[in-house]
Structures are given as structure tokens and as C-alpha cells.
Write an enzyme that holds these catalytic residues in place. Structure first.
Site, mmCIF file in Angstrom:
data_model
loop_
_atom_site.group_PDB
_atom_site.id
_atom_site.type_symbol
_atom_site.label_atom_id
_atom_site.label_comp_id
_atom_site.label_asym_id
_atom_site.label_seq_id
_atom_site.Cartn_x
_atom_site.Cartn_y
_atom_site.Cartn_z
ATOM 1 C CD GLU A 100 36.740 38.456 46.719
ATOM 2 O OE1 GLU A 100 37.795 39.099 46.453
ATOM 3 O OE2 GLU A 100 36.144 38.560 47.796
ATOM 4 C CB CYS A 108 43.385 37.724 41.186
ATOM 5 S SG CYS A 108 43.095 36.916 42.770
#
Length: 456
Positions: free
Chosen positions: A209, A243
Site C-alpha cells: 500500500e 496517502c
């Protein structure tokens, strides 16, 4: 217990088959959940110390999401763990075909510092639900949260089942030297490449991720102020250290001036006349990242914000105008409260710009035109996103979350977490009271005709 011994201890425990017992998985998740509920104040205090997060933001973006994921896993784990029957071809008469979910074994969850609690515990819960043992490695950049996570797991779990390893690069290196059965990593692209390289030595499957430069496109004058508000929320939450935050903004040229007026009003509404002094403004995690962001602001055309305080490591919500693809702000993921703005006249320019770069983790469209929405969704590849909002797509256990290409591989949340940490086995169970002879030697024309008939 040293890291090598810890991994060996967990492997021995996994081989006892205790983690495959669904009740043991449920009890373990419930024990962590009860500790969380009882010690919420400790978690919030740690988040305050590491990132200056207000307790409301801490609950909304970390604790609450973890509790929601726990409840979802607990509700569905028994159903997901059952064998899944599938259709059996006539050529396999008489037989039953089904899939089973098997835990990988000893898993490693490596988490970042920006959402240090949520990104440590949420994937770990998926690993437990799937029947694995777990070693959690929190980020050393958030030491207070790391300490709380360590305390929580030590007090609610046996380390042969779930354990926490604290520390920095030395511990990360030692962990990656071990053989794991699955590695789940959240963090930067550069470190993700290292994790993938280390995992390849043992052919260990991984989920990465990562992140990237997530674009936000504004192409409609309708609800422009609401768009500014939702973009500001997504961008300045956690001081932009998210993010999936909008990394840069593309806006139709004739809408820019009014949008900037609204954005200035929204920032004032959120953080007052002097945002840098606002008590709820999240700080940058450390001096290194603070200096990196300040350097990015040099020689920029700042139209909102731009001021900072080195003593508190705070940077005011900032908007930068007249940016192009060669600008320093467009060379790497910003990961801070800085929003560069670019304008366009033709939507094809935007599509070309995005597609010439690495695939982003998130993608945001603000438009009431279904044609524009569909054109952008069809033309661009990305991990996930929203139409007329930002970042909320990651806040539901019903939707998987993950990147594509440079922004990551694999996904999790809800059932996706269970599947990510499980190997799906295919089983055919044949009856013994009948045995079709057509597959056996010697072959002849009659057997060939029968095989063709059955395999249609």
C-alpha cells in the site's frame, strides 16, 4: 525474545492449528477491541503527542475506523470461512467442487507514521480473522503510538499469536531477513521496493500500500464552494500527511478565481485567521519532513497560506498557483498541507497529463456531468476514488482499498482483508460409486467422442 526466535515461536504455534479455530480468532479480535475501548484516552494522547491530532480527528480517522473494521470482521468471519461450492462440469461426474480459505501462516504487518494506529491494527485484524499469526511493526517516527500498540497487544494477546516489534531501521532489516508467509507493507514507494526485493528471496507473497500523486479534477461550476470545502477537508486532514489526499488540483480555467475565493473562506472557517496558531492544526511528523516541505515552497507563487513555525513543526494550509508539470511540487508526492493548482481548457489535456505519469493511488472528480465522469473513469487508471468528494472511499469495509502499478498492489478492508491474508484452495471431491472410463488409456474414437460431448 529476539526477532528470529519470535518468528520461529509463531511458526510453531501456527502448526498447532490453534489459529485455524474460528472461535480463537474471534476471541483474539474481541480482546484487542475491548482493550481499545477501555484505553481510548491513551491512544488519543499518544496521537496527540506524535502528530498533535485532536481527539475528534483521532477517533474519526483512526480509532473509529479500526473499531468499525473489527465489528465487520466479527460479523462475517464465520460466513467467510465456510467452504464455497462452485459448479462442477459434467465431465467430472459425479463430484463436488468447492473452494476453501487457508491462512498463509506467519504474517508481518509493517505500518507507517501518518496514521500510525489505524494502519497498524486494521490490516492486522484482517490477518487474525483469516487465521494467521501476526507480527506488527509500527513506525519509529510515531514512538508514543508505537508504545501504546505494544502495550495493547502485550496485554490482550499471547505473543506466539500476535506480537509487536518496536524499533527503527535495524529492527526493520532484521524482520525482512526472516522468512514470512505473507508481508503487508504500507509506506513509501522506495521502501516498498526494498520490501518486495527482500520478499522475493523466499517467494513470499506481499501487499504493498504505497501512494503517489493523486489528482483532483474540478470541471463544474455547480456546488463550487462545496467542492472547495470537501477538497480542503481531504487535503488538509492530518496536515496533508495522507496517502490518498488530493496531491494536486486541475481546474477549468474560468473557475479558478472563484474557487480560490471559496478555498480561502473554507480554510478560514476551518482554522481561523491565523491557522498556524490553531490548536487543532496537525503538525508535521518530524524535522526532516518539515524541512522537505519548506524547501518545496521556495520560489512558489503562494496565493493562500505559506507560513510555518519551525518550533511547532506546523505549516499553514497552503495553495500554490501557476504550477506546471516541471514544478518541484509535481516531481514527488507532497505529503503535506500544500495544494498546487493547474488550469485547463480541454479535458483531454488533463487525461494526457495524468496518463503520462505513474498510476495514482486515488482519483477525485468534481463534476455533475455523467459524460465527464465516465470519460475520466474510463480513460485513467488508479487505485480508487470519489466523485464529488475526497478520501471517504477508504472509510467503508464494503469497499476494498488498494493501489495499482506504482501506487501499490493488492487490497484490503472488509472481506478483501480476509481474502488477502488467505490462500484460496480448489477442491474436487469425487464419488467412488461411479467412474467414467473415457479418460483412461487406451484411447479410441468412441472415447474421443464422449470426451468432446462431456466437455462442451
Amino acid at each position: 525474545m529476539d526477532i528470529k526466535t519470535l518468528v520461529e515461536t509463531q511458526r510453531k504455534y501456527f502448526l498447532t492449528l490453534e489459529t485455524k479455530n474460528i472461535q480463537n480468532r474471534i476471541k483474539t479480535i474481541q480482546a484487542i477491541k475491548q482493550w481499545m475501548i477501555k484505553h481510548q484516552d491513551e491512544i488519543m494522547e499518544a496521537l496527540k503527542k506524535d502528530l498533535n491530532k485532536h481527539e475528534t480527528e483521532s477517533y474519526m480517522a483512526e480509532i473509529g475506523l479500526v473499531l468499525s473494521e473489527m465489528n465487520y470482521q466479527l460479523k462475517h468471519i464465520k460466513k467467510w470461512s465456510k467452504n464455497k461450492s462452485v459448479w462442477t462440469p459434467l465431465a467430472q461426474f459425479y463430484g463436488d467442487s468447492y473452494e476453501t480459505y487457508e491462512p498463509y501462516g506467519v504474517t508481518l504487518v509493517m505500518s507507517p507514521w501518518n496514521y500510525p494506529f489505524m494502519l497498524s491494527i486494521e490490516p492486522a485484524i484482517g490477518a487474525i480473522a483469516a487465521g494467521n499469526t501476526v507480527i506488527i511493526k509500527p513506525s519509529a517516527y510515531a514512538p508514543h503510538v508505537s508504545s501504546v500498540i505494544k502495550k495493547m497487544i502485550d496485554e490482550s494477546c499471547d505473543q506466539k499469536y500476535v506480537a509487536v516489534v518496536e524499533g527503527g531501521r535495524t529492527e526493520n532489516t532484521q524482520l525482512l531477513e526472516q522468512r514470512f508467509d505473507y508481508i503487508f507493507f504500507t509506506g513509501s514507494v522506495n521502501v516498498g521496493k526494498l520490501v518486495m526485493e527482500k520478499a522475493s528471496r523466499h517467494l513470499t507473497p506481499i501487499t504493498l500500500e504505497l501512494g503517489g500523486k493523486s489528482p483532483c479534477i474540478v470541471d463544474d461550476q455547480h456546488s463550487l464552494k462545496l467542492a472547495a470545502k470537501r477538497i480542503a477537508f481531504g487535503k488538509f486532514l492530518n496536515a496533508g500527511q495522507t496517502c490518498v489526499a488530493p496531491d494536486y488540483l486541475f481546474i477549468r480555467a474560468e473557475l479558478k478565481d472563484q474557487f480560490l475565493v471559496y478555498m480561502k473562506e473554507v480554510i478560514q472557517e476551518f482554522f481561523g485567521d491565523h491557522p498556524i496558531e490553531h490548536l487543532q492544526l496537525v503538525k508535521i511528523i518530524n524535522q526532516k519532513h518539515f524541512q522537505r516541505l519548506c524547501h518545496l515552497l521556495e520560489n512558489q507563487e503562494i496565493v493562500i497560506g505559506g507560513n510555518y513555525d519551525e518550533t511547532t513543526l506546523k505549516i499553514a494550509p497552503t495553495v500554490v498557483d501557476h504550477v506546471d508539470g516541471d514544478n518541484a511540487l509535481m516531481q514527488e508526492e507532497i505529503f503535506g498541507p500544500i495544494l498546487p493548482i493547474m488550469t485547463y481548457h480541454d479535458l483531454n489535456e488533463v487525461i494526457q497529463f495524468i496518463n503520462q505519469r505513474e498510476k495514482p493511488l486515488a482519483f477525485y472528480i468534481f463534476s455533475h456531468s455523467k459524460a465527464i465522469q465516465q470519460k475520466l473513469l474510463k480513460s485513467c487508471s488508479f487505485g480508487g476514488g470519489c466523485i464529488n468528494d475526497t478520501i471517504i472511499h477508504l472509510a467503508t469495509s464494503e469497499l476494498g482499498f488498494g493501489g495499482v502499478g506504482h501506487s501499490g498492489m493488492g487490497s484490503y478492508h472488509g472481506k478483501k482483508s480476509f481474502e488477502t491474508f488467505s490462500h484460496t484452495r480448489s477442491i474436487v471431491k469425487k464419488a467412488t460409486w461411479i467412474d467414467l472410463p473415457f479418460r483412461y488409456y487406451p484411447y479410441n474414437s468412441f472415447k474421443e467422442k464422449m470426451i468432446r460431448f462431456f466437455e462442451k
